[in-house]
Write an enzyme that holds these catalytic residues in place. Structure first.
Site, PDB file in Angstrom:
ATOM      1  N   TRP A  28       0.709  -1.114  -0.305  1.00  0.00           N
ATOM      2  CA  TRP A  28       0.260  -0.073  -0.390  1.00  0.00           C
ATOM      3  C   TRP A  28       1.040   1.017   0.162  1.00  0.00           C
ATOM      4  O   TRP A  28       0.108   2.372  -0.257  1.00  0.00           O
ATOM      5  CB  TRP A  28      -1.096   0.369   1.087  1.00  0.00           C
ATOM      6  CG  TRP A  28      -2.026  -0.901   1.197  1.00  0.00           C
ATOM      7  CD1 TRP A  28      -2.295  -1.983   0.651  1.00  0.00           C
ATOM      8  CD2 TRP A  28      -3.050  -1.563   2.075  1.00  0.00           C
ATOM      9  NE1 TRP A  28      -3.529  -2.730   0.601  1.00  0.00           N
ATOM     10  CE2 TRP A  28      -3.877  -1.762   1.495  1.00  0.00           C
ATOM     11  CE3 TRP A  28      -3.690  -0.438   2.805  1.00  0.00           C
ATOM     12  CZ2 TRP A  28      -5.117  -2.353   2.360  1.00  0.00           C
ATOM     13  CZ3 TRP A  28      -4.898  -0.102   3.631  1.00  0.00           C
ATOM     14  CH2 TRP A  28      -5.888  -2.089   3.151  1.00  0.00           C
TER      15      TRP A  28
ATOM     16  N   HIS B 282      12.997  -2.104  -1.147  1.00  0.00           N
ATOM     17  CA  HIS B 282      12.348  -1.811  -2.058  1.00  0.00           C
ATOM     18  C   HIS B 282      12.777  -0.306  -3.003  1.00  0.00           C
ATOM     19  O   HIS B 282      14.065   0.237  -1.709  1.00  0.00           O
ATOM     20  CB  HIS B 282      11.071  -1.089  -0.984  1.00  0.00           C
ATOM     21  CG  HIS B 282       9.336  -0.867  -2.550  1.00  0.00           C
ATOM     22  ND1 HIS B 282       9.726   0.076  -2.936  1.00  0.00           N
ATOM     23  CD2 HIS B 282       8.986  -1.618  -3.139  1.00  0.00           C
ATOM     24  CE1 HIS B 282       8.662   0.374  -4.299  1.00  0.00           C
ATOM     25  NE2 HIS B 282       8.134  -1.195  -3.912  1.00  0.00           N
TER      26      HIS B 282
ATOM     27  N   GLU C 179      12.071   2.654  -3.609  1.00  0.00           N
ATOM     28  CA  GLU C 179      11.465   3.512  -2.996  1.00  0.00           C
ATOM     29  C   GLU C 179      12.518   3.884  -1.692  1.00  0.00           C
ATOM     30  O   GLU C 179      12.923   5.366  -1.483  1.00  0.00           O
ATOM     31  CB  GLU C 179       9.740   3.969  -2.329  1.00  0.00           C
ATOM     32  CG  GLU C 179       8.876   4.011  -3.773  1.00  0.00           C
ATOM     33  CD  GLU C 179       7.897   4.053  -4.083  1.00  0.00           C
ATOM     34  OE1 GLU C 179       6.984   3.677  -3.407  1.00  0.00           O
ATOM     35  OE2 GLU C 179       7.171   3.187  -4.977  1.00  0.00           O
TER      36      GLU C 179
ATOM     37  N   GLU D 269      11.350  -5.619  -9.321  1.00  0.00           N
ATOM     38  CA  GLU D 269      11.212  -4.316 -10.148  1.00  0.00           C
ATOM     39  C   GLU D 269      11.447  -3.697 -10.332  1.00  0.00           C
ATOM     40  O   GLU D 269      12.785  -2.659  -9.700  1.00  0.00           O
ATOM     41  CB  GLU D 269      10.160  -3.964  -9.104  1.00  0.00           C
ATOM     42  CG  GLU D 269       9.258  -4.737  -7.554  1.00  0.00           C
ATOM     43  CD  GLU D 269       8.647  -4.342  -6.590  1.00  0.00           C
ATOM     44  OE1 GLU D 269       7.479  -3.675  -6.800  1.00  0.00           O
ATOM     45  OE2 GLU D 269       9.258  -3.601  -5.568  1.00  0.00           O
TER      46      GLU D 269
ATOM     47  N   SER E 217       3.325  -1.866 -12.130  1.00  0.00           N
ATOM     48  CA  SER E 217       2.288  -2.162 -12.652  1.00  0.00           C
ATOM     49  C   SER E 217       2.358  -3.208 -13.230  1.00  0.00           C
ATOM     50  O   SER E 217       0.972  -2.994 -14.126  1.00  0.00           O
ATOM     51  CB  SER E 217       2.739  -1.056 -14.177  1.00  0.00           C
ATOM     52  OG  SER E 217       3.119   0.866 -13.834  1.00  0.00           O
TER      53      SER E 217
ATOM     54  N   GLY F 244       2.278  -2.870  -5.875  1.00  0.00           N
ATOM     55  CA  GLY F 244       1.284  -0.973  -5.114  1.00  0.00           C
ATOM     56  C   GLY F 244       0.316  -0.368  -5.909  1.00  0.00           C
ATOM     57  O   GLY F 244      -0.871  -1.034  -5.018  1.00  0.00           O
ATOM     58  N   GLY F 245      -0.077   0.304  -6.671  1.00  0.00           N
ATOM     59  CA  GLY F 245      -1.361   0.999  -6.701  1.00  0.00           C
ATOM     60  C   GLY F 245      -2.377  -0.261  -6.960  1.00  0.00           C
ATOM     61  O   GLY F 245      -3.772   0.059  -6.503  1.00  0.00           O
TER      62      GLY F 245
HETATM   63  C1  PEP Z   1       5.700  -1.288  -6.211  1.00  0.00           C
HETATM   64  O1  PEP Z   1       5.317  -0.743  -5.442  1.00  0.00           O
HETATM   65  O2  PEP Z   1       6.159  -2.183  -5.249  1.00  0.00           O
HETATM   66  C2  PEP Z   1       4.868  -1.987  -7.203  1.00  0.00           C
HETATM   67  C3  PEP Z   1       5.376  -2.644  -8.217  1.00  0.00           C
HETATM   68  O3  PEP Z   1       3.803  -0.567  -7.932  1.00  0.00           O
HETATM   69  P1  PEP Z   1       2.631  -0.575  -8.951  1.00  0.00           P
HETATM   70  O4  PEP Z   1       2.059  -1.874  -8.912  1.00  0.00           O
HETATM   71  O5  PEP Z   1       2.033   1.070  -8.495  1.00  0.00           O
HETATM   72  O6  PEP Z   1       4.202   0.035  -9.592  1.00  0.00           O
END
Ligand code: PEP
Length: 254
Positions: free
Chosen positions: A10, A95, A97, A167, A211, A232-233
């Protein structure tokens, strides 16, 4: 047969109202799934008790980060033991981020992996290259470095609680997804590097993230080395998240 996992990260989103709306819906639907997928919700830490109360035991709960320190004077940090105490089974570590915005190095990721494993959590180590690194032809080299450094301390009896999430940074939150071929190729390489490290590579779940949506999940999960997704989203919308959970084929994994 490798575990198949869909985990919803989240990030710094959500509220008590969202937990109350979304989590019971997800729990009820997941209880009815027959594809063997293990579903994990990874909310902001303050919502872990509320998510757990709504999700347990059908949907597992994780933390998005934890301290590399055991306990003590580290204001603002949350320890692995506290995550366990709160009923978490998983911890996201490294992650992109965290790496990019909070300067987390491979060494810090490795320390956090060890804290998680020593406390009994499963560690989901996130790895992935930037667009610049991919364009320079260095994607494999970068990801190999992150995998080998981040998991360097894992002991022989701890691999059953290690998960790797590939990722590509350029695919996170951008709407761009790696092609299924690119995802499969990197996952196969990660499995090879794990084997070279002495891990039981065929048993380690490898998740793809970046994504992932209801309309691309099935193609990604059909790849032989893609054992699930880190979402994620799309994990903030019950219908979308559940469609992704349903996209896991019944016979996925080896
Ligand atoms: C994530 O936050 O690990 C991610 C993959 O985000 P999103 O699915 O929004 O790209």
């Amino acid at each position: 047969m490798r575990r198949k996992i869909v985990a919803g990260n989240w990030k710094m989103n959500g509220s008590a109202d969202l937990v109350a709306d979304l989590v019971p819906t997800v729990r009820k639907a997941v209880a009815g799934l027959d594809n063997g997928v293990e579903v994990v919700i990874v909310p902001p830490a303050l919502y872990v008790p509320q998510v757990r109360a709504e999700a347990d035991p059908v949907v597992a709960v994780g933390v998005q980060n934890l301290s590399g320190y055991e306990a003590g004077a580290y204001t603002g940090e949350i320890s692995a033991a506290m995550a366990v105490d709160s009923g978490c089974r998983y911890a996201l570590i490294g992650h992109s981020e965290r790496r990019r915005l909070f300067a987390e190095s491979d060494q810090i990721a490795a320390e956090k992996v060890m804290r998680a494993l020593e406390s009994g959590l499963s560690a989901i180590l996130c790895v992935g290259e930037t667009l610049e690194e991919r364009d320079q032809g260095r994607a494999e080299q970068v990801v190999e470095g992150q995998v080998c450094a981040g998991l360097s301390g894992v002991g022989p009896d701890q691999w059953d609680r290690v998960v790797v999430a590939y990722e590509p940074v350029w695919a996170i939150g951008t709407g761009k997804t790696a092609t299924t071929d690119d995802a499969q190729a990197m996952h196969a390489s990660i499995r090879r590097w794990l084997g070279e490290m002495g891990a039981p590579a065929q048993d380690v779940p490898l998740l793809y993230g970046g994504s992932v949506k209801a309309d691309n999940a099935a193609a990604l999960f059909a790849e032989p080395d893609v054992d699930g997704g880190l979402i994620g989203g799309a994990s903030l919308m019950a219908d979308e998240f559940l469609s992704i959970c349903r996209a896991m084929p019944v016979n996925a994994g080896n």
